[in-house]
Design an enzyme around this catalytic site. Structure first.
Site, PDB file in Angstrom:
ATOM      1  N   LYS A 197      -0.061  62.906  24.421  1.00 41.70           N
ATOM      2  CA  LYS A 197      -0.350  63.867  23.356  1.00 41.70           C
ATOM      3  C   LYS A 197      -0.769  65.207  23.969  1.00 41.70           C
ATOM      4  O   LYS A 197      -1.412  65.221  25.028  1.00 41.70           O
ATOM      5  CB  LYS A 197      -1.467  63.282  22.485  1.00 41.70           C
TER       6      LYS A 197
ATOM      7  N   SER B  20      -3.059  62.577  13.543  1.00 45.78           N
ATOM      8  CA  SER B  20      -2.557  63.737  14.238  1.00 45.78           C
ATOM      9  C   SER B  20      -1.662  63.423  15.440  1.00 45.78           C
ATOM     10  O   SER B  20      -1.019  64.324  15.967  1.00 45.78           O
ATOM     11  CB  SER B  20      -3.739  64.571  14.736  1.00 45.78           C
TER      12      SER B  20
ATOM     13  N   SER C  78      -6.142  58.790  13.788  1.00 47.42           N
ATOM     14  CA  SER C  78      -4.963  59.526  14.250  1.00 47.42           C
ATOM     15  C   SER C  78      -3.976  58.762  15.112  1.00 47.42           C
ATOM     16  O   SER C  78      -2.918  59.291  15.434  1.00 47.42           O
ATOM     17  CB  SER C  78      -5.395  60.777  15.006  1.00 47.42           C
TER      18      SER C  78
HETATM   19  N1  GLN Z   1      -7.050  62.754   9.802  1.00 48.81           N
HETATM   20  C1  GLN Z   1      -8.362  62.792  10.353  1.00 48.81           C
HETATM   21  C2  GLN Z   1      -8.827  64.224  10.490  1.00 48.81           C
HETATM   22  O1  GLN Z   1      -8.125  65.081  10.107  1.00 48.81           O
HETATM   23  C3  GLN Z   1      -8.417  62.069  11.648  1.00 48.81           C
HETATM   24  C4  GLN Z   1      -7.905  62.870  12.782  1.00 48.81           C
HETATM   25  C5  GLN Z   1      -7.984  62.162  14.084  1.00 48.81           C
HETATM   26  O2  GLN Z   1      -8.201  60.957  14.149  1.00 48.81           O
HETATM   27  N2  GLN Z   1      -7.840  62.945  15.126  1.00 48.81           N
HETATM   28  O3  GLN Z   1      -9.883  64.491  10.963  1.00 48.81           O
END
Ligand code: GLN
Length: 497
Positions: free
Chosen positions: A80, A155, A179
């Site tokens: 990532k 994400s 994410s």
């Molecule tokens: N969707 C969640 C957020 O926007 C989790 C994001 C993540 O796990 N990095 O914070």
């Protein structure tokens, strides 16, 4: 195009270690798949084809010279774009970090490389990992290989799309509130968020430091286990990393479902969970019962407070972590009115996207003098209640199971203008993040979208802290019994010879 692409990482390594020529052929197959598919999937932000070929040649020589190959020898991997790989652009989906290349590699990245894996690219993501669809990015949006008009989740959407389209057998993502688990669920993959502290965070660009977890994505349970083994273990560079040895593959209880009690929380099956998701998850539970597991109702009474709590804790930590991006040490700088303060403000104004600004504002507010106890202090107390919910449930059961995400993959653009609808995507994943527990999404079937497209559904298995082995044993059992996770999207299958 190539039968390499069908292999999981364990099988890939076995074939690659037959000889240097095979190893290089495997890496070429992955790079050719990226060249052929990534125009449509848009998983990769940075293509590392040249360095991957070079690394493959060096490994091939070492192999042919008799070196004993490491556990990921010759296996292509996607990282990532918030993971530090020395000298490679790590832009975190942000304009502010465009062109920023870290001078060092993350501990987990170095461990993956030392194990013989070959990074082939850095993947697209929501800016600083804030989002659930990978659309909050200053760069391209990755697409779901099962339906290119839908999100692969976020994400870590790029990492999930890369594995689901079989461009690579393995990827790393980061999971702060879901994410990795939600993209795994949307893309029909296995994705494990380890216990907080199981894997060093050194070299992962910080979002929520009390939540962030480096997390593997793969197409088989044994691959998740291998990758976790490679990246886990104590690290003197991260004081929050547990001083425990790496988790050995095959450790833990023998795969006997008959002795397992699985908690089923009503809170994870109620309103807001799509019918197709609920039915597919319940069918998976019925399968576990057939294998001999006992299903036990459990209560997690504070579940509905998890999203508001998460969005106080995570934004508070993010506002503090992102303070370092001020135009001085990292990435892009805007000059503003020429003063130092003006430079800070102009850099952040120009460099951050809308969602990141929203989180910094929220986080700064909940930490500000006079409001700190009302918001941040209270959220911390609710966090304790959420952890205690799990502790009480685990007095009665060995594991907890429920849907990973309330929905299947939604269409790109569908939730963009409604942040609260986007936050709801995390309803089933943030409670475990706040409690620091290990949790894995595994593919358990498909359900039809309104237009008839078949979309993957994920089941989430949750264990007490540091009991990843328990999850992996049960996941392996279900994988073997049902063949779950063995289907490939037509897009990828077209690439197999
Ligand atoms: N969707 C969640 C957020 O926007 C989790 C994001 C993540 O796990 N990095 O914070």
């Amino acid at each position: 195009m190539s039968d390499w692409l069908e292999l999981d990482a364990v099988a890939w390594r076995a074939r690659a270690t037959q000889g240097g020529a095979a190893l290089c052929a495997g890496v070429d197959a992955s790079l050719a798949a990226i060249a052929s598919l990534d125009g449509q999937v848009q998983a990769f932000a940075v293509n590392l084809a040249d360095s991957a070929r070079e690394r493959a040649r060096a490994l091939a020589q070492r192999l042919d010279a008799g070196e004993i190959p490491g556990p990921l020898f010759g296996v292509p991997i996607a990282l990532k774009a918030n993971m530090c790989l020395e000298g490679v652009e790590t832009h975190c989906g942000s304009k502010l970090l465009k062109g920023y290349a870290p001078p060092y590699s993350a501990t987990f990245v170095q461990r993956v490389i030392d194990a013989g894996a070959i990074p082939v690219g850095m993947t697209h993501m929501d800016e600083f990992a804030m989002g659930s669809s990978s659309e909050n990015s200053a760069y391209e949006t990755p697409r779901n290989p099962w339906d290119l008009s839908r999100t692969p989740g976020g994400s870590s959407g790029g990492s999930a799309a890369a594995v689901a389209s079989c461009m690579v057998p393995l990827a790393l993502g980061s999971d702060t509130g879901g994410s990795v688990r939600q993209p795994a669920s949307f893309c029909g993959l296995f994705g494990l968020k380890p216990s907080y502290g199981r894997v060093s965070r050194y070299g992962l660009v910080a979002f929520g430091s009390s939540l962030d977890a480096v997390s593997p994505l793969a197409r088989s349970v044994r691959d998740i286990e291998q990758l976790l083994f490679v990246i886990s273990g104590a690290d003197p560079r991260d004081a929050t990393c547990c001083d425990l040895p790496a988790l050995e593959p095959g450790s833990g209880d023998p795969p006997e479902a008959t002795s397992l009690r699985i908690g089923v929380p009503a809170e994870y099956f109620g309103a807001g969970i799509e019918q197709g998701v609920r039915e597919t998850a319940l069918a998976a539970l019925a399968e576990l019962k057939k294998l001999g597991a006992e299903l036990v109702p459990v209560d997690l009474p504070h579940t509905s407070y998890a999203i508001p709590t998460y969005y106080v804790v995570a934004t508070a930590e993010a506002s503090s972590n992102l303070a370092r991006f001020d135009g001085v040490a990292f990435g892009q700088r805007a000059s503003g009115d020429g003063s130092l303060q003006g430079m800070f403000a102009a850099t952040r104004e120009a460099g951050f996207g809308e969602e990141v600004k929203r989180r910094v504002l929220l986080g700064t507010y909940v930490l500000s003098a006079g409001y700190h106890d009302k918001w941040y202090g209270r959220a911390q107390r609710v966090r304790t209640l959420l952890r205690q919910d799990f502790e009480r449930a685990f007095e009665k059961v060995d594991l907890i199971a429920g849907p990973t995400s309330p929905t299947t993959a939604f269409r790109l653009g569908e939730r963009n203008s409604d942040p609260l609808a986007m936050y709801q995507a995390d309803a089933c994943t943030v409670p475990t993040s706040l409690a620091g527990l290990p949790a894995m999404s595994l593919p358990v079937g498909f359900t039809a979208a309104a237009d008839g497209t078949q979309l993957p559904v994920g089941l989430q298995l949750i264990a007490p802290a540091l009991e990843e082995a328990r999850i992996l044993r049960l996941a392996a059992l279900l994988e073997r019994a049902t063949g779950a996770g063995s289907q490939r999207p037509p897009l990828a299958a077209g690439e197999f010879s």
